[in-house]
Structure formats: structure tokens, C-alpha cells
Motif scaffolding. Sequence first.
Motif, mmCIF file in Angstrom:
data_model
loop_
_atom_site.group_PDB
_atom_site.id
_atom_site.type_symbol
_atom_site.label_atom_id
_atom_site.label_comp_id
_atom_site.label_asym_id
_atom_site.label_seq_id
_atom_site.Cartn_x
_atom_site.Cartn_y
_atom_site.Cartn_z
ATOM 1 N N CYS A 44 -3.014 12.408 21.862
ATOM 2 C CA CYS A 44 -4.111 11.902 21.049
ATOM 3 C C CYS A 44 -4.080 12.612 19.704
ATOM 4 O O CYS A 44 -3.403 13.620 19.526
ATOM 5 N N MET A 45 -4.825 12.063 18.774
ATOM 6 C CA MET A 45 -4.870 12.622 17.431
ATOM 7 C C MET A 45 -5.726 13.887 17.421
ATOM 8 O O MET A 45 -6.723 13.986 18.136
ATOM 9 N N LEU A 46 -5.341 14.849 16.607
ATOM 10 C CA LEU A 46 -6.106 16.086 16.486
ATOM 11 C C LEU A 46 -7.411 15.836 15.736
ATOM 12 O O LEU A 46 -7.447 15.071 14.775
ATOM 13 N N LEU A 91 -0.813 2.774 14.279
ATOM 14 C CA LEU A 91 -1.271 3.102 15.626
ATOM 15 C C LEU A 91 -1.115 4.590 15.916
ATOM 16 O O LEU A 91 -1.996 5.221 16.496
ATOM 17 N N ILE A 92 0.020 5.160 15.504
ATOM 18 C CA ILE A 92 0.245 6.594 15.728
ATOM 19 C C ILE A 92 -0.749 7.408 14.907
ATOM 20 O O ILE A 92 -1.325 8.385 15.390
ATOM 21 N N GLU A 93 -0.968 6.998 13.655
ATOM 22 C CA GLU A 93 -1.908 7.724 12.786
ATOM 23 C C GLU A 93 -3.302 7.769 13.384
ATOM 24 O O GLU A 93 -4.027 8.750 13.247
ATOM 25 N N ARG A 94 -3.703 6.673 14.039
ATOM 26 C CA ARG A 94 -5.051 6.604 14.609
ATOM 27 C C ARG A 94 -5.099 7.138 16.026
ATOM 28 O O ARG A 94 -6.127 7.043 16.692
ATOM 29 N N LEU A 108 1.941 18.417 18.275
ATOM 30 C CA LEU A 108 3.007 17.556 17.777
ATOM 31 C C LEU A 108 2.856 17.352 16.276
ATOM 32 O O LEU A 108 1.750 17.111 15.787
ATOM 33 N N ALA A 109 3.955 17.429 15.556
ATOM 34 C CA ALA A 109 3.968 17.195 14.105
ATOM 35 C C ALA A 109 4.599 15.831 13.851
ATOM 36 O O ALA A 109 5.817 15.701 13.750
#
Length: 521
Positions: A257-259, A303-306, A272-273
Motif C-alpha cells: 500500500c502507499m505510505l 494505480l501504483i501512485e494511488r 519500497l521505492a
Amino acid sequence: MTDFFDMLSAIARRRKVGEGSPFASAKATDKWLKALPAGSDYDAHHVLVEGLERFNAENEAASLSRMKSLMRLEEAGLPLQRRVVEQYVRNQSSFRMARQALWRESWVFWSLLAEAWLTMLKQAYRAPASAELKPFAAEIATRVLRYAGLVMRWNYHQARTPSASAWRRMHKIYRLVERDGFATQTVQFDARPTHCAREYMLVVLMGLVHPLGYRAQEIESVAQIFEGYEPLPLPAIVPQSEVHTHMVDLSRSDGACMLDHDWVRGRRLRYLALRPLIDHLKMLDQTPAVEGNNGLTQQVASLIERGGIRRNRQRTHRFGRVWVAVGIDSILAALVHPDAARTQPALEPWMLRDESTEGMGFALPEAPALPHGHLVAVSWDPSENVWQLLALRWNREEDGQYLVGTQRLSRHPKRVEIYFEPDGQGGVQDKTWAVFMPMTHLDQGASNLLIPRTHYRLGAPLMLRDGDMVYRLRLGEVQEAHEDWLRVSMDVVGREHSPSLPEVAWGVNSARADVAEMKVE
């Protein structure tokens, strides 16, 4: 009499050999593989799948000899599997039963290999033969992660979400290889170098994309892009606030999930970077090599950004017709205040199928010619002027119906007017319409603004008029691109009362309660 008993013994020995397992040794396996049907890839593949089923059903204790037999099956099966997958991906528009049969053959092949290698890994740690298998732990674990990830990927083809147990198994195996120090030990697999951490990350990335509504060709294209990206980010134990963008919790039953600015270090938290990969995906959309892919890599980057779209929330089956404004022009027309002079928007009747706290699902008689990310506004009764703004996230065909899934962006979107700050001569620059989306994400308490791409500059000051109130905004980061429109975050840095022209001219909702919720610095 002796000759008679010798003859019986010889017959018994021949019968035993004939009934013996073709996987008793590598030599026996090679002999069995030579007998595979030569005229048809599908027939040979099917026999090989049956062989893998038998291999797993034998339930024999793991040994170096059995591992060699399994590697022979794998070596013979992977080229056949590639050709079957090529047929499956290439012929998606052919006869449905044939397509389903090819999908099942591929899925069973991955599942059987994942089961066989997982059994081998367990016995490498627990069985009496563990001493001879332990030196091959890195090779075995890499295969387990690879094949288990492919099973999850093939489930995406059928719009199936990975089970909680699948994610738990994936995290547990990665913790094991990390603990024993061979997470990044390079092994040769399928004629290419790889390692456990890389295979684990490929699974995590597909989980972030969560491509439930993507076509088979799109899913496989995305997977090939990930596999071909050499500087693939790997999980890190120590978080770095300027580097890491996402997080995966190895104690949970789901993916990454996103930080959210939580930089707490935990024993089972891995960071993850993904920013370099996101930038790489965005650049691919601008190259001629991917021209005509309908912005697929841009969608994947978004999608990855969110942080991915999680669809594991409870859905309520709710059937009925709703009215839908498709595209930004129809949405702007629909959002005009009912008392203002307005043009009747072009609306489409869609059949609601289910609803969750995050979005709506629809069943349509025809395939919608809409890209993922396209905007729609939905209302049960347009005369009441109550609309919800949603973005299309996936679509698929099922039993003669075309199913569409949308994510809710705002329950109370409002059409407002924006313009740049007046120049020195009192003129107003580049006045245009925008859509204000109050409290887009309830957990963050943030409001977004949907504006034309031409009006966006990071940090730029912008004026927003809502009735008699004018707000001075500072534009923040882009949350997502919806064709020629951008959904951006914003800060309100000031507001003032400014009598406007009648609302007929402005065409905005006079209710300002939602705008008042925005924090003024």
C-alpha cells in the motif's frame, strides 16, 4: 521346479518395473518425456499436466533424485507452456470454450508446479533428506515464489482477487528466505538470472496494479514491462522518507500500500521505492513503441501512485436503472445549478449491479468504448440534481453481459469557475469551469479539484468562485490524469466575499457548506 519359480520371479520383476513411477529417477523421467505426443503442443502439454498431477499425488518423500525429476518436467514443460499461453493471449476473440480451455491448462500447470516446489521447500527444512536439499534452497524458493505469483496473475485473467491465504504464503516464504540470507542470491531460472526478492517484488507490483478488469493481453503486457525493468526496487528494512513511497506488511494477508507518512520501523514492515518505476511507466506512454495502447502504462503508473485499488470491501447487490453523464462535457452540463439557465446534458441509462463504500458496479448490454480512468457522473433522478462523480476502473465480459466497475471520487461534486489572479489592469485571465470535489478521501479529509490540463502548474495560485465567495488556492500534486483533465490536491490560502453576477450567469451551486470545510491557512 526351479526354472518355474525363476520364471515367476522374472514376470513379477517385469510387472513391478511396468507399474513403477516414471519419476523414480531422472533417467526414468527422461524416458517418460520422450513418449510425449509429438504432433500437438496442446496434447503434449495436457499429458505433461497429468504427469505433474501424478508427481504430486505420489506424495513421496523429497530427495535430490525427485528434485532432478521435477526439474526435468519443468524444463520440458516451460516451452510448451509458453506456446499455449501465446495461443491463449492471441486468440481472446475466438471461440469462448477454447479460450477457457487454454486458460485452464495454463492455470493448472502453474498451480501444479507451485504445489510441487512448495512441497520440496517444506521438506528441504523438515524431511530426513533436508541435508542434501538445503544447498538448493535458493533455487527451490525462487521457483515457489515465481509459480505462486503466476497462479495469482492467472486468477486476475478471470477477475479473481488473490486469496488471503495466497498472500500469507507469499509473505511467509519471503520472510523465510530473508531470514536465511539468500533473498538476493542469484539463480539461473528459465535461461535468465533472478532471485527470490525479485520474484517477490514482481508479485507485489501486480498486486498494486490489481488488474481485475484488464484484458489478458493487457495483464501480460504489464507483467512483461515489470519483468523487463532491470533496476527493479527491492524491499528495504529501514525506511527513508525521501526515497520510499510504498510499504508492505509481511504480517498481513494482503499486498503493498502507499505510505501515509508513517515512517515507523517494524520487524515485518518492508519499504519500497517505486518512484523511478512510476516515472519509467509514464515515459513509456510517450514513446512510439507503445503508441495505440490507450494509455495503459499511464493507467498502471496512476494505480501504483494511488496505492492500488482495493476491492475487498463488502459489496451490496443493488439493482436498478441510473442515469449517467459520460465525459467531462456532459458532467459539466449536469452539474449546473437547477435554477440556472442550463443545457440538458446527454444522459445514458445504465443498470446498477452492486455498490460498495468505494464505488459502483454496472451491467451493460454493450461493451463501453471508454478507457480506464474515464469520468462519469451518476444520478438516480437527474431532476433532483444529486450526482456522484466516479472513474471507470475495470470492465470485462461475463455471460453475455459487459460488467463495468467504477471508483467513487466524490459524492457531492460541484461545478465552479476558476481563473488566474487578475493582472495589474484589473482583467481576469483564462476563466473556465472546473469541478470541486469536497472531501474526496474521507480518511484524509482532503478536497480535490478537477481542472483542465492547460490550467495546471504545481504551486500556482488560482482563484475559485462559488457564488459570492472567492477562494484563493495553491495547486498541489496531481492525483490522477483523466484524459485532458487533471485531479489535483489544493490548499486554500484565503477567501473573501465578492458579489457576483446572478447565478444564471455563473451556473454554480449556491450551497457553500462543503467549500467552507476547506482549511484556511
